[in-house]
Structures are given as C-alpha cells and as structure tokens.
Design a protein around this motif. Structure first.
Motif, PDB file in Angstrom:
ATOM      1  N   ALA A  34      -5.132  33.445   8.424  1.00  0.00           N
ATOM      2  CA  ALA A  34      -6.182  34.321   9.145  1.00  0.00           C
ATOM      3  C   ALA A  34      -5.772  35.668   8.377  1.00  0.00           C
ATOM      4  O   ALA A  34      -6.912  36.364   8.409  1.00  0.00           O
ATOM      5  N   LEU A  35      -4.910  35.853   7.830  1.00  0.00           N
ATOM      6  CA  LEU A  35      -4.637  37.149   6.958  1.00  0.00           C
ATOM      7  C   LEU A  35      -5.609  37.084   5.729  1.00  0.00           C
ATOM      8  O   LEU A  35      -6.154  37.997   5.103  1.00  0.00           O
ATOM      9  N   GLY A  36      -5.870  35.702   5.206  1.00  0.00           N
ATOM     10  CA  GLY A  36      -6.733  35.757   4.053  1.00  0.00           C
ATOM     11  C   GLY A  36      -8.092  35.734   4.394  1.00  0.00           C
ATOM     12  O   GLY A  36      -8.885  36.272   3.638  1.00  0.00           O
ATOM     13  N   ALA A  37      -8.691  35.183   5.725  1.00  0.00           N
ATOM     14  CA  ALA A  37      -9.726  35.520   5.770  1.00  0.00           C
ATOM     15  C   ALA A  37     -10.396  37.275   6.353  1.00  0.00           C
ATOM     16  O   ALA A  37     -11.307  37.489   5.987  1.00  0.00           O
ATOM     17  N   PHE A  38      -9.132  37.698   6.777  1.00  0.00           N
ATOM     18  CA  PHE A  38      -9.015  39.057   7.161  1.00  0.00           C
ATOM     19  C   PHE A  38      -9.468  39.865   5.889  1.00  0.00           C
ATOM     20  O   PHE A  38     -10.322  40.891   5.861  1.00  0.00           O
ATOM     21  N   ALA A  39      -8.702  39.507   4.726  1.00  0.00           N
ATOM     22  CA  ALA A  39      -8.819  39.982   3.498  1.00  0.00           C
ATOM     23  C   ALA A  39     -10.198  39.890   2.835  1.00  0.00           C
ATOM     24  O   ALA A  39     -10.798  40.998   2.397  1.00  0.00           O
ATOM     25  N   VAL A  40     -10.810  38.808   2.872  1.00  0.00           N
ATOM     26  CA  VAL A  40     -11.944  38.545   2.462  1.00  0.00           C
ATOM     27  C   VAL A  40     -13.075  39.525   3.114  1.00  0.00           C
ATOM     28  O   VAL A  40     -14.054  39.801   2.639  1.00  0.00           O
ATOM     29  N   SER A  41     -12.898  39.525   4.566  1.00  0.00           N
ATOM     30  CA  SER A  41     -13.755  40.158   5.277  1.00  0.00           C
ATOM     31  C   SER A  41     -13.773  41.601   5.054  1.00  0.00           C
ATOM     32  O   SER A  41     -14.799  42.056   4.822  1.00  0.00           O
ATOM     33  N   MET A  42     -12.549  42.188   4.759  1.00  0.00           N
ATOM     34  CA  MET A  42     -12.458  43.596   4.195  1.00  0.00           C
ATOM     35  C   MET A  42     -12.933  43.753   2.902  1.00  0.00           C
ATOM     36  O   MET A  42     -13.582  44.842   2.710  1.00  0.00           O
ATOM     37  N   LEU A  43     -12.777  42.941   2.134  1.00  0.00           N
ATOM     38  CA  LEU A  43     -13.494  42.869   0.590  1.00  0.00           C
ATOM     39  C   LEU A  43     -14.830  42.850   0.667  1.00  0.00           C
ATOM     40  O   LEU A  43     -15.527  43.717   0.146  1.00  0.00           O
ATOM     41  N   LEU A  44     -15.620  42.154   1.573  1.00  0.00           N
ATOM     42  CA  LEU A  44     -16.865  42.052   1.711  1.00  0.00           C
ATOM     43  C   LEU A  44     -17.634  43.272   2.393  1.00  0.00           C
ATOM     44  O   LEU A  44     -18.704  43.793   1.914  1.00  0.00           O
ATOM     45  N   LEU A  45     -16.877  43.718   3.466  1.00  0.00           N
ATOM     46  CA  LEU A  45     -17.292  44.927   4.070  1.00  0.00           C
ATOM     47  C   LEU A  45     -17.125  46.238   3.354  1.00  0.00           C
ATOM     48  O   LEU A  45     -18.214  46.793   3.220  1.00  0.00           O
ATOM     49  N   ASN A  46     -16.234  46.391   2.566  1.00  0.00           N
ATOM     50  CA  ASN A  46     -15.863  47.782   1.792  1.00  0.00           C
ATOM     51  C   ASN A  46     -16.521  47.861   0.521  1.00  0.00           C
ATOM     52  O   ASN A  46     -16.898  48.780  -0.301  1.00  0.00           O
ATOM     53  N   THR A  47     -16.840  46.775  -0.386  1.00  0.00           N
ATOM     54  CA  THR A  47     -17.609  46.559  -1.385  1.00  0.00           C
ATOM     55  C   THR A  47     -19.169  46.219  -1.496  1.00  0.00           C
ATOM     56  O   THR A  47     -19.734  46.604  -2.431  1.00  0.00           O
TER      57      THR A  47
END
Length: 91
Positions: A34-47
């Motif tokens: 869940a933390l890995g998916a959240f980190a990928v989500s934030m990476l895609l959202l912010n970049t």
C-alpha cells in the motif's frame, strides 16, 4: 493514448484497496504494498510523468520493498524479548 495504469488516481485507489486489505488480513502483509502504491501515485501526481507499464511496476516493486524493510525495522520485536509460556491454556 494514455495507459490507464499511468494515471495517478489508479495507483491511489490501489493503495486504498491494499490498505483496506491490511486491516482485514492479520499481520503486516499488505502495508508495504500500500505504501509503495501510494508513493507511485504521489510520484505520478507531482511530476506529471507518463511512464510505461514495466517502469511503473519496477518502481512499485522497488518502493514496496523499501517500505517493507523500513516497516520491519520499525515494528520488530526488541532484542532479547522472547515470550515464554509456562503453562498450557488447557491445564
């Protein structure tokens, strides 16, 4: 055409589903994912990157592994603390 897995909210939804699964299943099984998916989500959202599926899955696997290792270090049993049972519950 944009691949549906490269959209940030899909990864956020996956993180939410994995977090709910963590609550339902005993043990720390899905929390790292869940933390890995959240980190990928934030990476895609912010970049604003649009990455291919293999790259996204590699990022997800790597970030999940890092999250799992950090969680293992945070929630491990302190050294020398072992639970001993002197009696049986059926006695």
């Amino acid at each position: 055409m944009m691949l549906w897995v490269s959209v940030w909210w899909v990864w956020l939804a996956a993180a939410l589903i994995l977090a709910i699964a963590e609550v339902v299943v005993p043990g720390f099984l899905f929390l790292g994912f869940a933390l890995g998916a959240f980190a990928v989500s934030m990476l895609l959202l912010n970049t604003g990157l649009t990455l291919s599926l293999p790259v996204l899955l590699f990022l997800f696997a790597g970030l999940s592994l890092v999250a799992w290792i950090v969680l293992r270090m945070l929630f491990k049993v302190p050294r020398g603390q072992v639970k001993h049972f002197d009696h049986d519950i059926n006695d």
